[in-house]
Scaffold this active site. Structure first.
Site, PDB file in Angstrom:
ATOM      1  N   LYS A  19       0.825  -1.208   0.000  1.00  0.00           N
ATOM      2  CA  LYS A  19       0.000   0.000   0.000  1.00  0.00           C
ATOM      3  C   LYS A  19       0.863   1.264   0.000  1.00  0.00           C
ATOM      4  CE  LYS A  19      -2.726   0.171   3.748  1.00  0.00           C
ATOM      5  NZ  LYS A  19      -3.190   1.491   4.195  1.00  0.00           N
ATOM      6  N   SER A  20       1.856   1.304   0.881  1.00  0.00           N
ATOM      7  CA  SER A  20       2.692   2.514   0.995  1.00  0.00           C
ATOM      8  C   SER A  20       3.394   2.822  -0.319  1.00  0.00           C
ATOM      9  CB  SER A  20       3.769   2.322   2.071  1.00  0.00           C
ATOM     10  OG  SER A  20       3.185   2.298   3.332  1.00  0.00           O
ATOM     11  N   ARG A 119      -9.012  11.488  12.445  1.00  0.00           N
ATOM     12  CA  ARG A 119      -7.550  11.392  12.589  1.00  0.00           C
ATOM     13  C   ARG A 119      -6.887  12.776  12.512  1.00  0.00           C
ATOM     14  NH1 ARG A 119      -5.394   6.454   9.140  1.00  0.00           N
ATOM     15  NH2 ARG A 119      -3.576   6.868  10.438  1.00  0.00           N
ATOM     16  N   SER A 164       6.874   9.792  12.095  1.00  0.00           N
ATOM     17  CA  SER A 164       5.816   9.495  11.130  1.00  0.00           C
ATOM     18  C   SER A 164       6.314   9.653   9.705  1.00  0.00           C
ATOM     19  CB  SER A 164       4.632  10.445  11.371  1.00  0.00           C
ATOM     20  OG  SER A 164       3.795  10.462  10.228  1.00  0.00           O
ATOM     21  N   GLN A 166       4.440   9.555   7.192  1.00  0.00           N
ATOM     22  CA  GLN A 166       3.470  10.367   6.449  1.00  0.00           C
ATOM     23  C   GLN A 166       3.803  11.843   6.589  1.00  0.00           C
ATOM     24  OE1 GLN A 166      -0.378   9.095   7.868  1.00  0.00           O
ATOM     25  NE2 GLN A 166      -0.273   7.155   6.763  1.00  0.00           N
ATOM     26  N   ASP A 313       2.506  -0.901  12.098  1.00  0.00           N
ATOM     27  CA  ASP A 313       1.281  -1.483  11.540  1.00  0.00           C
ATOM     28  C   ASP A 313       1.132  -2.964  11.904  1.00  0.00           C
ATOM     29  OD1 ASP A 313       0.646   0.932  10.410  1.00  0.00           O
ATOM     30  OD2 ASP A 313       1.437   0.436   8.429  1.00  0.00           O
TER      31      ASP A 313
END
Ligand code: S3P
Length: 428
Positions: A19-20, A119, A164, A166, A313
């Site tokens: 996914k990433s 979030r 993070s 992200q 995760d």
């Protein structure tokens, strides 16, 4: 979904594409000025959200099976969307795309499903505001939010306050458009797909602190990307094969990026029998291998603080493994888990409680007393619509006294649409 206990699991699985890497390959292909091809693109809901968002920003994308062609628009070619952009359940889509949209200077409103709407987004808005972007957001922190048009961002040096990938990626992506050199200072390493796929300058200081940079001159070539199988998805089978007697599971084409594989080494430390073969590099520069898992008794472990971002995760499914490992296992320093698709410390605690596992919950982790001969109670599991909680509950159910039930089990399709099919095929 009803899941019955199994005697053994044997065969090979079809991992979903990572996914990433899928999100990033699509976004970086859009940022280049020519056409890129992405092989093995995921049909799971999250990566599909990235494609539909990019289309709303004026990027032409064609998908045929798992091959995706992206006609790059270059840094200056993104269009102001005519409607709010739907990021679905995907935090990575929302946070990374925000860096690109702020950098491109166009106005856009981003929203998501109920889970994503809860979030925190301040973590990306703060650095983007320092760079000159402006926002209107629900409670100044949550989606939906609007990124307003701007006439150009300025570079910043940003010391990441949370570990993070992200946030790191969002700032580096905005830095591709900004005036000057943007630096991101990373004290605890997180997944490195962005800097690897974009080939960004990186220096590692003596104390291990990493400084990454991006600027307008970074070239983003069109590429033939090939997305490896999702390591995070593979972990469910690593754990299932380790705890179900007489199992032998082959997992081909697993992404083995070193910043993602802590769970594999944690499981090996616990005594898991996992063989790594055919190590190789695929398009875009990501390492891949085939894995083979055989049943073996597990023993307890303590996950070290520095390992946490590298297995963030995987902590729900590692908690299931810990339930079957001899002795007291634990992890701490993982408060970030409370801000994922759901509060995963709460959700895993509920899962363990229903299964009858002996454990204690802390604000930032769990302490689990496991036992290789543990038999889970048959239970009705909540998933909070979280894919990783649904799949963790399914693996726990394989070792139960009788059939268990999973509510909203279809949440798995956010990352692994074929999960239950693969499970059924292994139980032959
Ligand atoms: C991701 C980073 C991690 C991870 C998420 C995917 C990414 O989130 O939990 O599933 O692709 O960059 P954080 O950066 O919020 O830790």
């Amino acid at each position: 979904m009803k899941i019955s206990p199994v005697r053994s699991l044997n065969g090979s699985v079809n991992l979903p594409p990572d996914k990433s890497i899928a999100h990033r390959s699509a976004m970086f292909a859009a940022l280049s000025s020519e056409t890129s091809t992405i092989e093995n693109y995921s049909n799971a809901a999250d990566p599909q959200s990235t494609l539909s968002c990019l289309k709303q920003l004026g990027v032409e994308i064609e998908q045929s099976g798992t091959t995706v062609k992206v006609k790059g628009v270059g840094r200056n070619g993104f269009k102001k969307p005519t409607a709010p952009i739907d990021c679905g359940n995907s935090g990575t889509t929302m946070r990374l795309l925000s860096g690109i949209i702020a950098g491109a200077g166009i106005e856009a409103t981003l929203f998501g499903d109920d889970s994503l709407s809860g979030r925190p987004m301040k973590r990306i808005m703060n650095p983007l505001k320092e760079m000159g972007a402006t926002f209107t957001a629900r409670e100044e922190n949550y989606p939906p939010f609007t990124i307003h048009a701007n006439t150009g961002l300025k570079a910043i040096a940003y010391d990441l306050p949370v570990a993070s990938a992200q946030v790191k990626s969002c700032v580096l992506l905005a830095g591709l458009f900004a005036d000057g050199v943007t630096e991101v200072i990373e004290r605890i390493s997180t997944r490195d797909h962005t800097e690897r796929l974009l080939n960004l300058p990186k220096t590692t200081k003596d104390d291990g602190v990493v400084v990454l940079s991006s600027n307008r001159d970074v070239e983003i070539p069109a590429q033939n990307y090939s997305v490896p199988g999702d390591f995070s998805a593979a972990t469910f089978w690593m754990v299932a094969g380790s705890i179900v007697p007489d199992s032998h599971i082959v997992i081909p084409n697993v992404g083995m990026n070193h910043s993602r594989t802590a769970a594999l080494y944690i499981l090996k430390r616990m005594g898991a029998d996992i063989q790594i073969t055919k190590e190789r590099i695929v398009g875009g520069g990501e390492p891949v291998a085939d894995l083979e898992v055989r049943f073996s008794g597990l023993k307890a472990t303590k996950i070290e603080l520095h390992e946490v971002p590298n297995c963030i995760d995987e902590l729900p499914i590692l908690s299931v493994a810990m339930s079957f490992a001899e002795g007291v296992s634990s992890f701490a320093g993982a408060e970030e888990l409370r801000f994922k698709e759901c509060d995963r410390i709460m959700a895993v605690s509920q899962l363990l409680k229903k299964a009858g596992v002996s454990f204690t919950e802390q604000q930032d982790g769990l302490t689990i007393t496991g036992n290789p001969s543990f038999v889970a109670k048959s239970a009705t599991y909540e998933t909070w619509h979280d894919h990783r909680i649904a799949m963790s509950a399914a693996i726990m159910s394989l070792k139960a006294e009788s059939q268990s039930e999973i509510i909203h089990a279809d949440a798995a399709s956010v990352s692994y649409p074929g999960f239950y099919k693969d499970l059924e095929a292994l139980n032959n």
